[in-house]
Structures are given as C-alpha cells and as structure tokens.
Design a protein around this motif. Structure first.
Motif, PDB file in Angstrom:
ATOM      1  N   VAL A 150      40.256  29.332 -29.697  1.00  0.00           N
ATOM      2  CA  VAL A 150      39.269  29.549 -30.755  1.00  0.00           C
ATOM      3  C   VAL A 150      39.869  30.536 -31.759  1.00  0.00           C
ATOM      4  CG1 VAL A 150      38.052  31.446 -29.578  1.00  0.00           C
ATOM      5  CG2 VAL A 150      36.853  30.057 -31.264  1.00  0.00           C
ATOM      6  N   ASP A 193      32.610  43.599 -22.929  1.00  0.00           N
ATOM      7  CA  ASP A 193      33.666  43.003 -22.113  1.00  0.00           C
ATOM      8  C   ASP A 193      34.077  41.700 -22.781  1.00  0.00           C
ATOM      9  OD1 ASP A 193      35.311  42.641 -19.754  1.00  0.00           O
ATOM     10  OD2 ASP A 193      33.905  41.085 -19.131  1.00  0.00           O
ATOM     11  N   THR A 194      35.312  41.291 -22.543  1.00  0.00           N
ATOM     12  CA  THR A 194      35.787  40.009 -23.044  1.00  0.00           C
ATOM     13  C   THR A 194      36.590  39.311 -21.967  1.00  0.00           C
ATOM     14  OG1 THR A 194      36.014  40.964 -25.252  1.00  0.00           O
ATOM     15  CG2 THR A 194      37.052  38.844 -24.880  1.00  0.00           C
ATOM     16  N   VAL A 210      38.626  35.420 -21.243  1.00  0.00           N
ATOM     17  CA  VAL A 210      39.105  34.198 -21.884  1.00  0.00           C
ATOM     18  C   VAL A 210      39.262  33.125 -20.814  1.00  0.00           C
ATOM     19  CG1 VAL A 210      40.947  33.147 -23.255  1.00  0.00           C
ATOM     20  CG2 VAL A 210      40.326  35.541 -23.637  1.00  0.00           C
ATOM     21  N   HIS A 234      37.213  24.674 -20.916  1.00  0.00           N
ATOM     22  CA  HIS A 234      36.308  25.310 -19.959  1.00  0.00           C
ATOM     23  C   HIS A 234      35.312  26.235 -20.647  1.00  0.00           C
ATOM     24  CE1 HIS A 234      38.067  23.608 -16.431  1.00  0.00           C
ATOM     25  NE2 HIS A 234      39.257  24.054 -16.734  1.00  0.00           N
ATOM     26  N   GLY A 235      35.190  26.092 -21.964  1.00  0.00           N
ATOM     27  CA  GLY A 235      34.218  26.873 -22.704  1.00  0.00           C
ATOM     28  C   GLY A 235      33.825  26.077 -23.937  1.00  0.00           C
ATOM     29  N   PRO A 246      46.689  33.812 -34.646  1.00  0.00           N
ATOM     30  CA  PRO A 246      45.449  33.491 -35.363  1.00  0.00           C
ATOM     31  C   PRO A 246      44.345  33.007 -34.424  1.00  0.00           C
ATOM     32  CG  PRO A 246      47.013  31.695 -35.592  1.00  0.00           C
ATOM     33  CD  PRO A 246      47.705  32.751 -34.770  1.00  0.00           C
ATOM     34  N   VAL A 247      44.708  32.725 -33.186  1.00  0.00           N
ATOM     35  CA  VAL A 247      43.724  32.184 -32.238  1.00  0.00           C
ATOM     36  C   VAL A 247      43.718  33.021 -30.958  1.00  0.00           C
ATOM     37  CG1 VAL A 247      43.993  29.827 -33.104  1.00  0.00           C
ATOM     38  CG2 VAL A 247      45.363  30.580 -31.150  1.00  0.00           C
ATOM     39  N   VAL A 248      42.669  32.827 -30.187  1.00  0.00           N
ATOM     40  CA  VAL A 248      42.541  33.519 -28.903  1.00  0.00           C
ATOM     41  C   VAL A 248      43.518  32.911 -27.905  1.00  0.00           C
ATOM     42  CG1 VAL A 248      41.000  33.869 -26.938  1.00  0.00           C
ATOM     43  CG2 VAL A 248      40.153  34.202 -29.281  1.00  0.00           C
ATOM     44  N   VAL A 249      44.268  33.763 -27.206  1.00  0.00           N
ATOM     45  CA  VAL A 249      45.149  33.317 -26.126  1.00  0.00           C
ATOM     46  C   VAL A 249      44.628  33.922 -24.821  1.00  0.00           C
ATOM     47  CG1 VAL A 249      47.149  33.071 -27.641  1.00  0.00           C
ATOM     48  CG2 VAL A 249      46.742  35.252 -26.494  1.00  0.00           C
ATOM     49  N   MET A 250      45.094  33.397 -23.700  1.00  0.00           N
ATOM     50  CA  MET A 250      44.582  33.865 -22.406  1.00  0.00           C
ATOM     51  C   MET A 250      44.717  35.386 -22.268  1.00  0.00           C
ATOM     52  SD  MET A 250      43.358  31.172 -20.964  1.00  0.00           S
ATOM     53  CE  MET A 250      42.939  31.828 -19.351  1.00  0.00           C
ATOM     54  N   HIS A 280      44.217  37.699 -24.260  1.00  0.00           N
ATOM     55  CA  HIS A 280      43.130  38.480 -24.861  1.00  0.00           C
ATOM     56  C   HIS A 280      42.060  38.849 -23.836  1.00  0.00           C
ATOM     57  CE1 HIS A 280      44.478  37.017 -28.982  1.00  0.00           C
ATOM     58  NE2 HIS A 280      44.338  38.310 -29.148  1.00  0.00           N
ATOM     59  N   GLY A 281      42.047  38.155 -22.706  1.00  0.00           N
ATOM     60  CA  GLY A 281      41.077  38.478 -21.660  1.00  0.00           C
ATOM     61  C   GLY A 281      41.707  39.178 -20.473  1.00  0.00           C
ATOM     62  N   LEU A 297      42.033  43.544 -29.358  1.00  0.00           N
ATOM     63  CA  LEU A 297      40.798  42.834 -29.701  1.00  0.00           C
ATOM     64  C   LEU A 297      39.659  43.847 -29.869  1.00  0.00           C
ATOM     65  CD1 LEU A 297      40.080  39.797 -30.012  1.00  0.00           C
ATOM     66  CD2 LEU A 297      39.307  39.834 -27.649  1.00  0.00           C
ATOM     67  N   VAL A 315      38.815  44.146 -33.715  1.00  0.00           N
ATOM     68  CA  VAL A 315      37.692  43.228 -33.990  1.00  0.00           C
ATOM     69  C   VAL A 315      36.345  43.873 -33.638  1.00  0.00           C
ATOM     70  CG1 VAL A 315      36.662  40.983 -33.457  1.00  0.00           C
ATOM     71  CG2 VAL A 315      39.155  41.196 -33.656  1.00  0.00           C
ATOM     72  N   PHE A 316      36.185  44.292 -32.389  1.00  0.00           N
ATOM     73  CA  PHE A 316      34.850  44.715 -31.968  1.00  0.00           C
ATOM     74  C   PHE A 316      34.475  46.100 -32.493  1.00  0.00           C
ATOM     75  CE2 PHE A 316      35.857  41.576 -28.531  1.00  0.00           C
ATOM     76  CZ  PHE A 316      34.968  40.620 -28.974  1.00  0.00           C
ATOM     77  N   SER A 326      31.691  40.044 -17.706  1.00  0.00           N
ATOM     78  CA  SER A 326      31.574  38.622 -17.371  1.00  0.00           C
ATOM     79  C   SER A 326      32.581  38.306 -16.276  1.00  0.00           C
ATOM     80  CB  SER A 326      31.858  37.754 -18.602  1.00  0.00           C
ATOM     81  OG  SER A 326      30.810  37.851 -19.537  1.00  0.00           O
ATOM     82  N   VAL A 363      34.633  35.221 -14.441  1.00  0.00           N
ATOM     83  CA  VAL A 363      35.059  33.832 -14.627  1.00  0.00           C
ATOM     84  C   VAL A 363      36.144  33.483 -13.615  1.00  0.00           C
ATOM     85  CG1 VAL A 363      34.465  33.889 -17.092  1.00  0.00           C
ATOM     86  CG2 VAL A 363      36.800  34.463 -16.388  1.00  0.00           C
ATOM     87  N   HIS A 371      32.407  21.991 -20.808  1.00  0.00           N
ATOM     88  CA  HIS A 371      32.280  23.212 -21.618  1.00  0.00           C
ATOM     89  C   HIS A 371      32.072  24.451 -20.760  1.00  0.00           C
ATOM     90  CE1 HIS A 371      32.561  21.215 -25.414  1.00  0.00           C
ATOM     91  NE2 HIS A 371      31.562  20.401 -25.129  1.00  0.00           N
ATOM     92  N   GLY A 372      32.346  24.326 -19.461  1.00  0.00           N
ATOM     93  CA  GLY A 372      32.254  25.478 -18.578  1.00  0.00           C
ATOM     94  C   GLY A 372      33.214  25.240 -17.418  1.00  0.00           C
ATOM     95  N   ARG A 428      42.135  34.854 -15.247  1.00  0.00           N
ATOM     96  CA  ARG A 428      40.853  34.574 -14.575  1.00  0.00           C
ATOM     97  C   ARG A 428      40.854  35.081 -13.141  1.00  0.00           C
ATOM     98  NH1 ARG A 428      38.728  28.730 -15.915  1.00  0.00           N
ATOM     99  NH2 ARG A 428      37.036  29.595 -14.679  1.00  0.00           N
TER     100      ARG A 428
END
Lengths: 362, 362
Positions: free
Chosen positions: A127, A154-155, A157, A162-163, B30-34, B36-37, B46, B50-51, B82, B84, B162-163, B360
């Motif tokens: 994204v 919290d963040t 990815v 999967h999202g 420019p995009v979210v990569v793994m 970032h979490g 991030l 950003v936040f 969160s 995951v 989507h999950g 994850r």
C-alpha cells in the motif's frame, strides 16, 4: 447457508406483534460469514455464544458501546472498534475520520468525556505510504476536532493478499461524570425516543462511491464526534436513560438492542423519523431500508418524558443536533420488540437484522 | 529496494564505535514493505515521519510501550497492539495468548498494574468458528492468568482474501503506582542492565512450526504475563529506571531504543546474555542472531547500581524471573549506541535492525 434464506430470518416481517415468535436459531454456520461482522443477530450470537462464555465476566456481559468501571478512584469508560470500511475515502470522510469519531462516540454513549485514543494499524504490504499518511492526517485532524489526544499506537504489516490496504483499530478512554448512569438497561416505559438528526447518510454515501452510483445530489457521510452534543444534553439533566449511536445495523438494530436489554418495547411513528429525500430515493433504488442503514454521526436517546422538551431544545441549539426529532416512545407493550406505527394506521415489526445490508460500512 | 541492500543497513556491522556514523536514510520506499511492521528502523521511521507529525502531541512523542497520563485523579497507563502472528497456534501458545500477554506486558513496562483489556477481531470470511472460539478461549484463560478483565470488544469481518483467518487488536488500561516513573529516557550511566530470562524462544518456536523444522528438542514460546514480576521488582525499589519487553526486533532493538531515547550507551557482555543451547543451535541453522529474535515473556531492566543485587534476587524468587541475569551496564561512552564486548576481547556494534528477521512474529 440455508438458515440465512428462511423467511423468518428476513430483517423485516409484517406480522401481528401479539403472535410474534422468535425466529429459528441462526447459528448453524460452521464458518464465519460476512454477517458476523454486521452488528445484527449474527454479531449478537457471536458475542453471546463465543466471546462472553470464553471471557466470562460481568463487565463484558453488559454488551454496551463502552465498558464503564472504576480505576484508581476515577470512573472511566473504555471502548474499542476495528475499522475496515471500503473504500478508504468516501464523500464526507475517510476511514481515519470513522476511526476517531466511532470510538469517541462509543465513549460518549456512556455519557463520558472522551480523553485519550490509541490507534493500531494493520497495513497490507505494497500500500502506498501516501495513503497511510492521508489516513494518519485524517486521524490527527479528527482527534483535534473531537478534543482527544492520540496517546499510543502500533503498526503491523501483513503480506499482500492478507489485508486490504489499511485497517485501523482504535481504543479510547474517557471520564464519566459523577451521577451519570447511561446504559440500555435503563430504558423505561414513557421515555421519549429522540434521534439527533436525519438518518442513513453514511451508509448511502459509502455505497454510492463503492458502486459508482450517482443520485443527482451528492450524499455525504454524517461522520462527526458527538461528545459535545452529549455534554449539552447532560447540562439539561444527568438523568438521560439511554444513548446509542446507530452505526452498523442502523437505527433498527440499535432500538432492538435497547428493547431487548431493558425488556421494554419501542413504538416509533413512521413519519416522524427524519430521512432525507435523497437518502429515501437512493434506498428505494438500492432496495435498502433506511432504518437499517449505518450512521456515524447520529445518536438515539431515551429521555424521561419530563425532560424531553428541554433536551430536544438543547440538541437543536447544538451544531450536531439541529435536525433532532422526537420519533417515538418507550412502551410496556410488546417487550423486547420495536414496532412502527405507519402513516396508514397499521403497524409493522422492525426486527433485529441478521447482518449488515452493506458489508464493511465502518 | 536498493536501500534495503546497502551494507550500512545490515543489522550488525563490525565497526569501531569511535568512527561509527549513522547509516544513510532508508525511507525512500513509496510503499509499505514488511519491515515497516518489524519494530526496527523502518518502524521507527514510520512513527517519526508519518504518525507523530500527523497526530502531533507530546504523549505520543514519548514512543514508549504504553502512554502514561492523569485522568480523573488516577495515573493511568494505556497501550495497544495488533496481533497478526502466523500460524495462529504454535508450541507454547497462540495468537490469543500473545494478544493478552503482549498488551499486559506493555502496561507493566510502565510499572502499571494492568486492569482492563479490550479485544477487537478482524475475521476473514470462511474461517472456522471453532478456530475463533479457540482463540477466544485462549484470551479468556490468559486474561484470568494475568488477573485482568476483558471489558469490551468488537468484531469485523472482511472478505476471503483480505485477511488471514484471525487478527486481534487488544488495548489495555492499568494503574501506575505513586512514585513510579519508568521510561526509556531515565536510563543513566552506571545502571545495571538485567534481562529476566533466556532469550529467543518465542521467535524460534514460531519459526520452527511455520517452516516445519525440528531441532531435536521442542522449543516453546516464552509468552507469559510479566506484571507480577514487575510488582516484585517494585517492592525492592520504586526507582527502577527503564523496563522494556524485547518483542519484535528482540533485545537488540529494545536496547537501541533505550540508548537513543536516553542519550546513553549500552555495553553488553556477550557471554552473560542467556541464550538456551537449542535456541543458539536453531539460530545458527537459520542464520538468525538471537539478539534480534522476538521474546514475548521477557523484560530488560535498567536498575540503579545500588539496587541491582536486591532486584536480581527478587527476580530469581519469582516464577517469571528464575533465569534473570545481569548482562551489562549503561555507560556514558558511545551515546545512542549498543556495543557488545565479545569473549575474545573485541567489541561489535549491535545496531537497530531495519525490520524483523521473522515477519508476523506477534
């Protein structure tokens, strides 16, 4: 799922209230279906049959918009919601606005003054960071408008597939003023039922952009923080009985939950419920009932009759309550049931919907 | 992403601390990569880029595990995460255990006594209700073990694709005792650096089941609530300076965050860091550094030297601290940097990892 198609399970059935019986059990799905997230009967079953027994405690059992408890001498309200609205941006707002206003409003529905929020992002790999930034800025702006502080976050990815871009979960903490005890169980026969403004705008706004529909007039989401309006109502009387923001499942679901929690009935006057003409037209076109369409900046209040007029006047004087209307009353008849008196002199039952007419509306 | 492959950005570089300089900027994706979490440098970017600007407030700027503030006369800690983790169930625990213990521990790292939790589920259409029930029961059991009440919750459902079965976000509220002020900024040269037990078990346990690996001995996750251990430490002295649970990014990331927040250096003694033999073997096989592997039931403490011995004794007397060890000290040299004195008499820098070695993981 055969159960989902049985006539008894349709959201509305024109039956004689006196002969009404509970529909057959709906919980034979072995898997999660979209309706489990819709705020209707399937959501309620998930709470009652899965979560409540697993967690087993009296605070959760209250099933209100927010929990209220004492901690360190303070009376606190605490609430959480995940936001998975699709698309992320829609006329009048974005997922970021909902994530703040939704949780702020859940706290306000206990009479609390919202104070602090948390935000937890589940981002999908790939994204655009610009999209994440837009959501974050919307959260920041909505928090300032609602006078709450985003205190922690919290963040995570997850892999692509999967999202769905951005999911946000907010939780909030607020302070409940002394002498305030607002919860669904307190509805009493005689209470005036007041809605704070026209219904159905949020759901139709999201649906229109999702489906690429145009209705001549752009319908914008009603998303807004309601804590200020609640504070103005509490200045009239601390003895508000029930407040609820009719989000998923709409006014129909909220009134059913209140009727069931309190063991009272609700009698609505059909023509008194404010439905904007463009919403009514869009709903007619889409086959939706405005009573079940989600709102994100409206509340429904159960107010002792002696305070109804003054509370309504205070609402009219507040920017978020200019369209407030008395739409019915709480009754001793048909306990647990919501009935609409139609303009033609008949009545119809407004049942708890099974799921949400519009999945992923918030 | 070229930036991700530059030599300066590898998690560990054998350089002379005196000549060390900050790696080149990493934030041109420019995009979210793994990553970032992952709880490393990309996560920090991030937050910082950003936040923090979007939310703009001093509470969030502290970037601690939990926010601490006054509300209604009570001093509260508030935190969210969160979860995951993949797979949902692994040796020694499940997503449900992490969702409780992770948030309980974030509160405890402020010295708070955790009291109430919220749970918000994002379910994928089609996941078996039995799986949801198992996660919910794990949450209920973990909450009882940690002596916290699940007070409120929410459930959303997203379409298949989507999950990933079940995502859970918890938030928690706890009460901070009078006179306790525990935060990364309070690290001081001279502080003893103590870890509560052997490191690396959670990450290796998840990795082994995810990849179908067997290492002769089953390695189980260390997931556990740490509030009781913290309470035992606070009975020795309220003047604990820093507590941190080294989850994503492991001990290496946590120590870097503390060093940077406080402007001090950290000097570890390589051989003092407790790494179970089976974890060391598995990490060798997988090419992982135990210093960066996630833990879910361990803490690292910065303790004034005059209290170190008594705190360590109190930890050894608590079930969650039997393996506690003094692993190094806080120093005035190389501020913002973590350095390990190796057994061979040399030193190496332990840098903030870019992302997580094991996506994850929680």
């Amino acid at each position: 799922m055969a159960d989902l198609a049985t006539p008894a399970a349709t959201p509305e059935t024109a039956v004689d209230p006196a002969n009404w019986t509970c529909p057959a059990p709906l919980h034979d799905q072995p898997v999660v279906v979209m309706g489990h997230g819709g705020g209707g009967a399937l959501s309620a079953e998930l709470i009652e049959q899965v979560f409540a027994p697993a967690y087993g405690n009296p605070v959760l059992a209250a099933l209100t918009d927010s929990a209220v408890f004492d901690l360190g001498g303070a009376r606190l309200a605490f609430s959480t919601d995940s936001y998975v609205v699709r698309p992320l941006f829609f006329p009048g707002g974005s997922l970021g606005d909902l994530a703040v206003n939704g949780t702020v409003n859940d706290l306000a529905m206990s009479g609390a003054r919202p104070a602090f929020l948390s935000t937890a992002f589940v981002l999908e790999e790939g994204v655009e960071l610009e999209v994440v930034g837009r959501i974050a800025r919307a959260i920041g702006a909505a928090a300032r408008a609602a006078d709450v502080t985003v205190a922690t976050g919290d963040t995570k990815v997850v892999e692509s597939g999967h999202g769905d871009g951005v999911y946000v979960t907010t939780a909030g903490v607020g302070l409940v003023p002394d002498g305030v005890d607002i919860r669904p169980q307190r509805a009493r026969p005689g209470d005036a039922v007041i809605v704070s403004g026209p219904i159905g705008q949020h759901g139709v706004a999201v649906m229109s952009v999702r489906e690429g529909l145009e209705f001549g007039v752009e319908i914008v989401s009603d998303t807004a923080p309601l804590a200020g309006l609640v504070a103005a109502m509490l200045e009239v009387t601390k003895d508000l009985h029930v407040l609820r923001d009719p989000t998923r499942g709409g006014l129909g679901a909220s009134l059913n939950e209140i009727a069931r929690a309190s063991g009272t009935g609700v009698l609505l006057r059909d023509r008194a419920v404010p439905v904007p003409e463009e919403v009514a037209n869009a709903c007619g076109f889409l086959g939706l009932d405005p009573l079940y369409v989600a709102n994100e900046g409206r509340l429904v209040a159960f107010v002792p009759p002696e305070h109804a007029e003054a509370v309504l006047a205070a609402m009219h004087a507040h920017p978020q309550g200019t369209g407030a209307a008395l739409i019915g009353e709480c009754v001793a008849d048909h306990p647990g049931m919501v009935v609409v008196a139609t303009g033609l002199g008949g009545t119809r039952v407004v049942d708890l919907p099974l799921g949400e007419q519009l999945p992923r509306i918030c």
